[in-house]
Scaffold this motif. Structure first.
Motif, PDB file in Angstrom:
ATOM      1  N   GLY A   1     -11.278  42.328  52.331  1.00  0.00           N
ATOM      2  CA  GLY A   1     -11.521  43.563  53.051  1.00  0.00           C
ATOM      3  C   GLY A   1     -10.304  44.041  53.827  1.00  0.00           C
ATOM      4  N   ASP A   2      -9.299  43.183  53.953  1.00  0.00           N
ATOM      5  CA  ASP A   2      -8.049  43.550  54.617  1.00  0.00           C
ATOM      6  C   ASP A   2      -6.992  43.811  53.556  1.00  0.00           C
ATOM      7  N   ARG A   3      -6.740  45.065  53.268  1.00  0.00           N
ATOM      8  CA  ARG A   3      -5.676  45.465  52.354  1.00  0.00           C
ATOM      9  C   ARG A   3      -4.521  46.100  53.127  1.00  0.00           C
ATOM     10  N   SER A   4      -4.434  45.746  54.394  1.00  0.00           N
ATOM     11  CA  SER A   4      -3.346  46.262  55.227  1.00  0.00           C
ATOM     12  C   SER A   4      -2.010  45.760  54.717  1.00  0.00           C
ATOM     13  N   THR A   5      -0.958  46.457  55.113  1.00  0.00           N
ATOM     14  CA  THR A   5       0.388  46.016  54.759  1.00  0.00           C
ATOM     15  C   THR A   5       1.142  45.656  56.032  1.00  0.00           C
ATOM     16  N   TYR A   6       1.757  44.490  56.009  1.00  0.00           N
ATOM     17  CA  TYR A   6       2.514  43.953  57.136  1.00  0.00           C
ATOM     18  C   TYR A   6       3.927  43.666  56.627  1.00  0.00           C
ATOM     19  N   TYR A   7       4.938  44.257  57.260  1.00  0.00           N
ATOM     20  CA  TYR A   7       6.298  43.996  56.767  1.00  0.00           C
ATOM     21  C   TYR A   7       7.316  44.041  57.896  1.00  0.00           C
ATOM     22  N   TRP A   8       8.457  43.375  57.655  1.00  0.00           N
ATOM     23  CA  TRP A   8       9.492  43.193  58.673  1.00  0.00           C
ATOM     24  C   TRP A   8      10.801  42.824  57.989  1.00  0.00           C
ATOM     25  N   PRO A   9      11.948  42.924  58.663  1.00  0.00           N
ATOM     26  CA  PRO A   9      13.226  42.551  58.052  1.00  0.00           C
ATOM     27  C   PRO A   9      13.279  41.055  57.764  1.00  0.00           C
ATOM     28  N   VAL A  10      13.876  40.701  56.643  1.00  0.00           N
ATOM     29  CA  VAL A  10      14.020  39.292  56.311  1.00  0.00           C
ATOM     30  C   VAL A  10      14.987  38.624  57.279  1.00  0.00           C
ATOM     31  N   LEU A  11      14.885  37.309  57.390  1.00  0.00           N
ATOM     32  CA  LEU A  11      15.824  36.501  58.155  1.00  0.00           C
ATOM     33  C   LEU A  11      16.642  35.689  57.157  1.00  0.00           C
ATOM     34  N   ARG A  12      17.954  35.677  57.353  1.00  0.00           N
ATOM     35  CA  ARG A  12      18.848  34.981  56.424  1.00  0.00           C
ATOM     36  C   ARG A  12      19.698  33.939  57.149  1.00  0.00           C
ATOM     37  N   LEU A  13      20.009  32.859  56.436  1.00  0.00           N
ATOM     38  CA  LEU A  13      21.026  31.913  56.888  1.00  0.00           C
ATOM     39  C   LEU A  13      22.387  32.461  56.520  1.00  0.00           C
ATOM     40  N   GLN A  14      23.343  32.322  57.432  1.00  0.00           N
ATOM     41  CA  GLN A  14      24.721  32.715  57.156  1.00  0.00           C
ATOM     42  C   GLN A  14      25.466  31.483  56.644  1.00  0.00           C
ATOM     43  N   ASN A  15      25.113  31.072  55.428  1.00  0.00           N
ATOM     44  CA  ASN A  15      25.645  29.812  54.912  1.00  0.00           C
ATOM     45  C   ASN A  15      26.490  29.987  53.657  1.00  0.00           C
ATOM     46  N   GLY A  16      26.857  31.224  53.349  1.00  0.00           N
ATOM     47  CA  GLY A  16      27.699  31.451  52.180  1.00  0.00           C
ATOM     48  C   GLY A  16      26.952  31.517  50.872  1.00  0.00           C
ATOM     49  N   GLN A  17      25.658  31.328  50.894  1.00  0.00           N
ATOM     50  CA  GLN A  17      24.882  31.367  49.658  1.00  0.00           C
ATOM     51  C   GLN A  17      24.419  32.795  49.383  1.00  0.00           C
ATOM     52  N   ASP A  18      24.691  33.263  48.185  1.00  0.00           N
ATOM     53  CA  ASP A  18      24.268  34.598  47.793  1.00  0.00           C
ATOM     54  C   ASP A  18      22.864  34.573  47.220  1.00  0.00           C
ATOM     55  N   GLU A  19      22.153  35.667  47.459  1.00  0.00           N
ATOM     56  CA  GLU A  19      20.852  35.870  46.837  1.00  0.00           C
ATOM     57  C   GLU A  19      21.005  36.846  45.675  1.00  0.00           C
ATOM     58  N   ALA A  20      19.894  37.120  45.006  1.00  0.00           N
ATOM     59  CA  ALA A  20      19.930  38.024  43.862  1.00  0.00           C
ATOM     60  C   ALA A  20      20.280  39.442  44.263  1.00  0.00           C
ATOM     61  N   ASP A  21      20.150  39.765  45.564  1.00  0.00           N
ATOM     62  CA  ASP A  21      20.423  41.126  46.016  1.00  0.00           C
ATOM     63  C   ASP A  21      21.842  41.287  46.546  1.00  0.00           C
ATOM     64  N   VAL A  22      22.737  40.366  46.210  1.00  0.00           N
ATOM     65  CA  VAL A  22      24.080  40.405  46.779  1.00  0.00           C
ATOM     66  C   VAL A  22      24.823  41.676  46.384  1.00  0.00           C
ATOM     67  N   ASN A  23      24.482  42.255  45.230  1.00  0.00           N
ATOM     68  CA  ASN A  23      25.113  43.499  44.800  1.00  0.00           C
ATOM     69  C   ASN A  23      24.126  44.651  44.759  1.00  0.00           C
ATOM     70  N   ALA A  24      23.037  44.535  45.503  1.00  0.00           N
ATOM     71  CA  ALA A  24      21.953  45.512  45.429  1.00  0.00           C
ATOM     72  C   ALA A  24      21.801  46.280  46.738  1.00  0.00           C
ATOM     73  N   ASP A  25      21.132  47.433  46.653  1.00  0.00           N
ATOM     74  CA  ASP A  25      20.757  48.174  47.851  1.00  0.00           C
ATOM     75  C   ASP A  25      19.887  47.302  48.749  1.00  0.00           C
ATOM     76  N   GLY A  26      20.089  47.432  50.037  1.00  0.00           N
ATOM     77  CA  GLY A  26      19.335  46.631  50.996  1.00  0.00           C
ATOM     78  C   GLY A  26      19.902  45.247  51.185  1.00  0.00           C
ATOM     79  N   GLY A  27      20.670  44.774  50.202  1.00  0.00           N
ATOM     80  CA  GLY A  27      21.320  43.483  50.276  1.00  0.00           C
ATOM     81  C   GLY A  27      22.796  43.637  50.556  1.00  0.00           C
ATOM     82  N   GLY A  28      23.619  43.091  49.649  1.00  0.00           N
ATOM     83  CA  GLY A  28      25.055  43.112  49.866  1.00  0.00           C
ATOM     84  C   GLY A  28      25.649  44.495  49.998  1.00  0.00           C
ATOM     85  N   LYS A  29      25.065  45.480  49.300  1.00  0.00           N
ATOM     86  CA  LYS A  29      25.593  46.843  49.416  1.00  0.00           C
ATOM     87  C   LYS A  29      25.414  47.407  50.818  1.00  0.00           C
ATOM     88  N   ASP A  30      24.480  46.855  51.576  1.00  0.00           N
ATOM     89  CA  ASP A  30      24.243  47.310  52.944  1.00  0.00           C
ATOM     90  C   ASP A  30      24.616  46.242  53.964  1.00  0.00           C
TER      91      ASP A  30
END
Length: 531
Positions: free
Chosen positions: A328-357
């Motif tokens: 019965g709860d189809r609400s949407t809950y969202y927030w900015p991700v939290l990242r470690l600054q450890n030199g590891q790239d994610e799949a969004d490293v060259n994508a909007d919202g990720g490395g491009k920003d």
């Protein structure tokens, strides 16, 4: 943009060790979290008209850090419903203009430090021209169906600002900037009323409190951070900085529980919507920038409704699948991700919202997410309307000032010590906590407003809603992360916001069905604990 969630690691010591070396790039993403605290109100150079070219540029010198522009979305008066789509698109375009200008500034930072005039000629002047054109189009769109707003042209001006001149981000790190926890709690916004309710059940983690003298102060800079000149760290010089962190054990307790008065609604309703185990991410924001891909310029975690992207309509959300246990709860809950600054790239490293920003690093999945609805300390609550949209906190608080900041940072075992403008350094055995307490008063008419704020409000200092507003169930989000001790993590942000902790924010769209919302209200008003 969807990714398969990585299985979270369970050994903290192992993770701490792994974080000290660059790890192979992964094709998967995981999750991030939300926040709560009483606010101080600061005047901001970014909050009012500033049409003339900046004169500060030459004095900023080596410490120039970011681009500061008035937030046109906050400054606009009521926008007619018919004009909102075009206005929202132009506001999103203005965010992109700042992002592009910030990148130009970053690319030429060394040249600008030697020739400050270059900032005006190559970055700020062209940016001002683009903003002027966008503001003119906004005025025209509103004028077609109403009265053209006056003075919006004055919102075109932008300036360069040093990091250390930002409101709430001064050099005093001794107590973690506890202005967010002590001062300003009764500033008229009533942020202290009801914000800390419903969290007592989740604070039974005090057995971690005395876990040693190892405070994880981060002398070991092996988290993939580049300290540089001691200022810029992580994110390739885009932040955060060492001064953005403070040892939670050096912070004095600063949480005051609101007094429950006779007739208060003391019950709670908890909804379990998981931890984004299926890895739903995108850099959209359907509240602020509907119909605009990458409207947020940072990656969001989503739990609950799975239909949420920039193009989701109310019907899409009503019919979307949900990760919530109670369907019965189809609400949407969202927030900015939290990242470690450890030199590891994610799949969004060259994508909007990720490395491009300018958002890079390993996205973290929380160890726990709690979504709890609580009542009013002075009376009963009424049902919130379906599709009510609420934003708490301010994604641009670093440049806007913290009048709307509502992020809270702490550590398990220390949650009577809340930080607003600092990230906590937690001792070994303690985990990082982000908490959001959403607005708990509704105007009784609108599910949204032009600036996405004025249709809801926080209770006043006496616990009562402002005139014309009624109390509704208050959403309190608590999100816990098991990250290596010490500095070396940050939330995603708009590039010019430099990943400051004060920019943390949360978004919520209510998609409870009518029957379940009635249950929520009854449970809270009857003083029961329900799920």
């Amino acid at each position: 943009m969807r990714h398969t969630a990585r299985t979270p690691r369970t050994s903290r010591k192992k993770r701490s060790s792994l974080a000290n070396r660059a790890i192979a790039a992964s094709a998967a993403l995981i999750l991030g979290g939300g926040g709560l605290v009483a606010v101080n109100v600061y005047a901001s150079a970014g909050e009012g008209p500033s049409g003339s070219p900046p004169t500060r540029t030459q004095s900023v010198g080596r410490q120039m850090s970011t681009i500061d522009c008035p937030d046109a979305g906050n400054e606009l008066p009521d926008v007619p419903e018919q004009a909102r789509p075009e206005v929202d698109r132009e506001l999103a375009a203005m965010d992109t203009q700042i992002t592009d200008a910030y990148q130009q500034f970053a690319d030429r930072k060394e040249q600008i430090s030697q020739d400050p005039g270059l900032a005006e000629n190559a970055v700020l002047g062209p940016l001002r021209n683009k903003r002027t054109a966008s503001l003119d189009r906004i005025g025209t769109a509103i004028e077609r169906v109403g009265q053209r707003p006056t003075g919006i042209e004055g919102l075109a001006g932008c300036s360069l600002r040093a990091d250390d001149s930002a409101p709430g981000n001064g050099g005093d790190t001794g107590d973690g900037g506890n202005g967010g926890g002590n001062g300003g709690q009764d500033d008229g916004q009533g942020q202290d009323q009801g914000q800390n309710q419903g969290q007592g059940d989740d604070q039974g983690q005090g057995d971690n409190q005395g876990q040693g003298d190892d405070q994880g102060q981060g002398d070991d800079q092996g988290n993939g951070q580049d300290p540089g000149d001691g200022q810029d760290q992580g994110q390739g010089g885009n932040g955060p900085e060492a001064s953005d962190f403070v040892d939670i054990q050096s912070v004095q307790p600063n949480v005051d529980r609101p007094r429950q008065r006779r007739g208060s609604s003391r019950g709670t309703f908890t909804t379990d919507c998981g931890r984004n185990e299926n890895g739903k991410f995108n850099p959209d924001n359907v509240i602020v920038a509907p119909g605009v891909s990458n409207g947020a310029h940072h990656m969001h975690d989503y739990i609950g409704n799975q239909a949420n992207d920039a193009f989701a309509s109310d019907d899409d959300l009503a019919n979307g699948a949900t990760t919530c246990r109670n369907q019965g709860d189809r609400s949407t809950y969202y927030w900015p991700v939290l990242r470690l600054q450890n030199g590891q790239d994610e799949a969004d490293v060259n994508a909007d919202g990720g490395g491009k920003d300018q958002n890079t690093g390993e996205i973290q999945t929380p160890s726990q997410v709690t979504l709890k609805f609580v009542g009013s300390p002075v009376g009963k609550v009424t049902a919130m309307p379906r599709f009510l949209r609420i934003i708490t906190g301010d994604a641009k608080a670093f440049t806007n000032g913290d009048a709307n900041a509502n992020a809270s940072w702490s550590c398990t075992g220390f949650e009577n010590r809340q930080l607003k403008d600092k990230y906590p350094i937690c001792p070994e055995g303690s985990q990082v906590v982000r908490t959001f307490a959403f607005q708990n008063c509704w105007d009784g008419q609108n599910t949204d407003s032009a600036n996405h704020r004025t249709h809801v409000a926080f209770a006043q200092s006496d616990g009562r809603c402002p005139n014309g507003f009624r109390a509704v169930p208050q959403l309190v989000q608590r999100i816990v992360y098991d990250v290596p001790p010490g500095p070396g993590f940050a939330v995603d942000s708009f590039p010019e916001q430099l990943h400051k902790p004060i920019t943390d924010h949360g978004d919520f769209i209510n998609v409870f069905d009518k029957q379940l919302m009635k249950k929520v209200v009854r449970c809270i008003n009857d003083g029961r604990r329900c799920r």
